[in-house]
Enzyme design. Structure first.
Site, PDB file in Angstrom:
ATOM      1  N   HIS A 245      54.903   5.157  45.290  1.00  0.00           N
ATOM      2  CA  HIS A 245      55.782   3.976  45.176  1.00  0.00           C
ATOM      3  C   HIS A 245      56.651   4.057  43.923  1.00  0.00           C
ATOM      4  O   HIS A 245      57.061   3.036  43.377  1.00  0.00           O
ATOM      5  CB  HIS A 245      54.975   2.672  45.126  1.00  0.00           C
ATOM      6  CG  HIS A 245      53.912   2.566  46.168  1.00  0.00           C
ATOM      7  ND1 HIS A 245      54.128   1.985  47.395  1.00  0.00           N
ATOM      8  CD2 HIS A 245      52.622   3.010  46.190  1.00  0.00           C
ATOM      9  CE1 HIS A 245      53.010   2.046  48.113  1.00  0.00           C
ATOM     10  NE2 HIS A 245      52.091   2.679  47.405  1.00  0.00           N
TER      11      HIS A 245
ATOM     12  N   SER B 181      81.651  14.650  31.576  1.00  0.00           N
ATOM     13  CA  SER B 181      82.484  13.551  32.043  1.00  0.00           C
ATOM     14  C   SER B 181      83.857  13.701  31.405  1.00  0.00           C
ATOM     15  O   SER B 181      83.993  14.247  30.317  1.00  0.00           O
ATOM     16  CB  SER B 181      81.837  12.235  31.630  1.00  0.00           C
ATOM     17  OG  SER B 181      82.814  11.239  31.466  1.00  0.00           O
TER      18      SER B 181
ATOM     19  N   LYS C  17      77.990  12.715  27.983  1.00  0.00           N
ATOM     20  CA  LYS C  17      77.338  12.878  29.282  1.00  0.00           C
ATOM     21  C   LYS C  17      77.214  14.297  29.785  1.00  0.00           C
ATOM     22  O   LYS C  17      78.068  15.148  29.553  1.00  0.00           O
ATOM     23  CB  LYS C  17      78.080  12.045  30.340  1.00  0.00           C
ATOM     24  CG  LYS C  17      77.790  10.567  30.172  1.00  0.00           C
ATOM     25  CD  LYS C  17      78.269   9.781  31.353  1.00  0.00           C
ATOM     26  CE  LYS C  17      77.418  10.064  32.564  1.00  0.00           C
ATOM     27  NZ  LYS C  17      78.006   9.469  33.769  1.00  0.00           N
TER      28      LYS C  17
ATOM     29  N   GLU D  86      73.158  16.163  42.897  1.00  0.00           N
ATOM     30  CA  GLU D  86      73.883  15.032  43.511  1.00  0.00           C
ATOM     31  C   GLU D  86      74.644  15.487  44.750  1.00  0.00           C
ATOM     32  O   GLU D  86      74.665  14.806  45.776  1.00  0.00           O
ATOM     33  CB  GLU D  86      74.854  14.412  42.505  1.00  0.00           C
ATOM     34  CG  GLU D  86      74.162  13.580  41.451  1.00  0.00           C
ATOM     35  CD  GLU D  86      75.148  13.037  40.435  1.00  0.00           C
ATOM     36  OE1 GLU D  86      75.225  11.814  40.279  1.00  0.00           O
ATOM     37  OE2 GLU D  86      75.873  13.834  39.796  1.00  0.00           O
TER      38      GLU D  86
END
Ligand code: ARG
Length: 461
Positions: free
Chosen positions: A156, A277, A283, A290
């Site tokens: 979970h 980025s 970043k 992804e």
């Protein structure tokens, strides 16, 4: 240039319909399979005395020349060719004259295209199996480095019990192993030859289907001519197997994305596999996982498209079935690209942060089950032990301490059977190593799983 069927028609096809109808922009990818299939067909026709040996020879050589022209880039049929089958036949006739027109004896584009797709898929399945093999090798290599690295195990997405990181990685080995097996099983059904079914009902010529199948190294011939030209089950099965590969890749992709976030900090992605980025200089983005996660949807979409294309389709061939190709080609390209990218990611892109992992497994209540097991091993019924531990955990949470910070007298106040060895019993290293049931996370078990995985890869060669 007019279409082979144009004699039957009075008006030329509308130019927009020519383009709409044509599959050559994408089925050109089948050209080498189409040529190979046609060569075998010509040889069979000669073997059966339908063509002379010299005729078949000239046809086979003409086809071979087309193969070379295609490879060198000089043969680039345009939209007027309609599809790859017409394009090859037309070029053959240009090269060897009227004899080229004999190639299509005892054959239809319907059994021809079914054969081409099977030949194509046979090869692609082997390539994807090789990609899967390398993927599994990369997982095993990384697992080998992290047998003793502990990581929180979740259910979970809540901390459940600590586990060996190798154990976690080898779970993906198992998924890939099933994917590998599944493709092998599908291969058996792909590897059957439909050529000779004709348009739908067979042919009046005395062909030898087994002979053609043998030349093309198929494992047999399809039994029913109608089914031969209308069956694309093997495409559906293949898309389904690829969807499952994507499911598996996307699950690890998602974990890597989570693990590399500032919230987890379990892993740092190397510069070789991450991007920055355009505006936020701090970043480092996990683009590879992804994209894998994102591309999963299009592979599922192709599976859905194939099922829908076939649903309710009357026998036998229908033009709807031309739609199988783009979906199939894109499935192959996407799955192979994702497997290769994830292999690189696992091979050289992940650096696990031992310190934050150590901190993570030492700073939670994921050893609570072991306290219950401790009491249960001393004779307390498990459910009763479970309730006692529930109270202990509640107390610790209220006081902001961990289980190993609770003094012994307080343990004993909860139950007299607690003694000093409780501290060892709840140390994460022990918690992991105590799970020695077959397939469990104890180091000796994971080591054994690792050895078995290596053996599977080795025996496969
Ligand atoms: N381009 C067609 C396809 O991909 C080949 C078979 C066409 N057969 C026909 N009867 N029109 O499905």
């Amino acid at each position: 240039m007019s279409a082979p069927w144009s004699q039957r028609f009075e008006l030329a096809l509308h130019p927009a319909i020519v383009a709409f109808n044509a599959s050559i922009p994408f089925d050109i990818a089948l050209i080498e399979y189409d040529i190979t299939g046609s060569q075998a067909h010509a040889q069979m026709l000669a073997h059966q005395g339908i063509l002379t040996a010299a005729e078949a020879d000239t046809i086979v050589q003409g086809l071979e020349q087309i193969r070379q022209e295609y490879r060198s880039g000089t043969f680039q049929p345009g939209i007027e060719a309609e599809d790859v089958h017409f394009a090859v036949e037309r070029r053959l006739t240009e090269l060897i004259g009227d004899l080229g027109k004999k190639l299509h004896t005892a054959r239809s584009r319907n059994d021809q295209v079914a054969t081409d797709v099977r030949l194509y898929l046979r090869e692609q399945i082997q390539l994807i199996k090789s990609d899967l093999h390398r993927w599994q090798q990369a997982l095993v290599n990384l697992a080998e480095q992290h047998l003793y690295t502990l990581i929180p195990g979740y259910t979970h997405l809540q901390r459940a019990q600590p586990i060996s990181l190798a154990h976690h990685l080898l779970a993906y080995f198992e998924m890939a192993e099933r994917d590998y097996q599944r493709l092998g099983e599908i291969y058996q059904r792909v590897n059957i030859c439909p050529l000779g079914a004709g348009a739908l009902a067979g042919t009046t010529f005395p062909i030898d289907r087994a002979y053609t199948a043998q030349l093309l190294q198929f494992n047999g011939v399809t039994r029913n001519s109608l089914d031969s030209v209308s069956d694309r089950d093997f495409v559906v099965e293949f898309c389904c197997a690829c969807s499952l590969i994507m499911v598996h890749l996307s699950r690890l992709a998602e974990e890597v994305i989570l693990w590399s976030s500032q919230e987890f900090q379990f892993v740092v992605l190397s510069d070789r596999v991450s991007t920055g980025s355009s505006i936020m200089p701090q970043k480092k983005n996990p683009d590879v996982p992804e994209l894998v996660r994102g591309k999963t949807g299009r592979v599922f979409g192709h599976l859905q498209a194939m099922l829908t294309m076939l649903k309710g389709l009357p026998l036998a061939y229908n033009k709807d079935m031309q739609e199988d190709k783009e979906a199939l080609f894109d499935t192959v390209k996407t799955v192979r690209g994702c497997l290769q990218a994830m292999t690189i990611l696992v091979q050289e892109g992940l650096s696990f942060q031992r310190e934050s992992l150590y901190h993570a497994v030492h700073s939670d209540f994921s050893n609570a089950t072991d306290v219950a097991d401790y009491l249960a091993a001393k004779g307390v019924p498990f459910r009763e032990a479970y309730n006692i531990v529930g109270r202990i955990v509640k107390t610790c949470v209220e006081e902001g301490i961990l289980l190993n910070q609770l003094p012994i007298d307080r343990w004993q106040a909860f139950h007299p059977l607690f003694s000093e060895d409780i501290y060892d019993a709840i140390a994460p290293e022990h918690v992991v190593d105590a799970r020695r049931s077959y397939g469990g996370t104890a180091i000796e078990q994971v080591h054994q799983q690792l050895e078995e995985a290596k053996k599977i890869l080795q025996e496969r060669g």
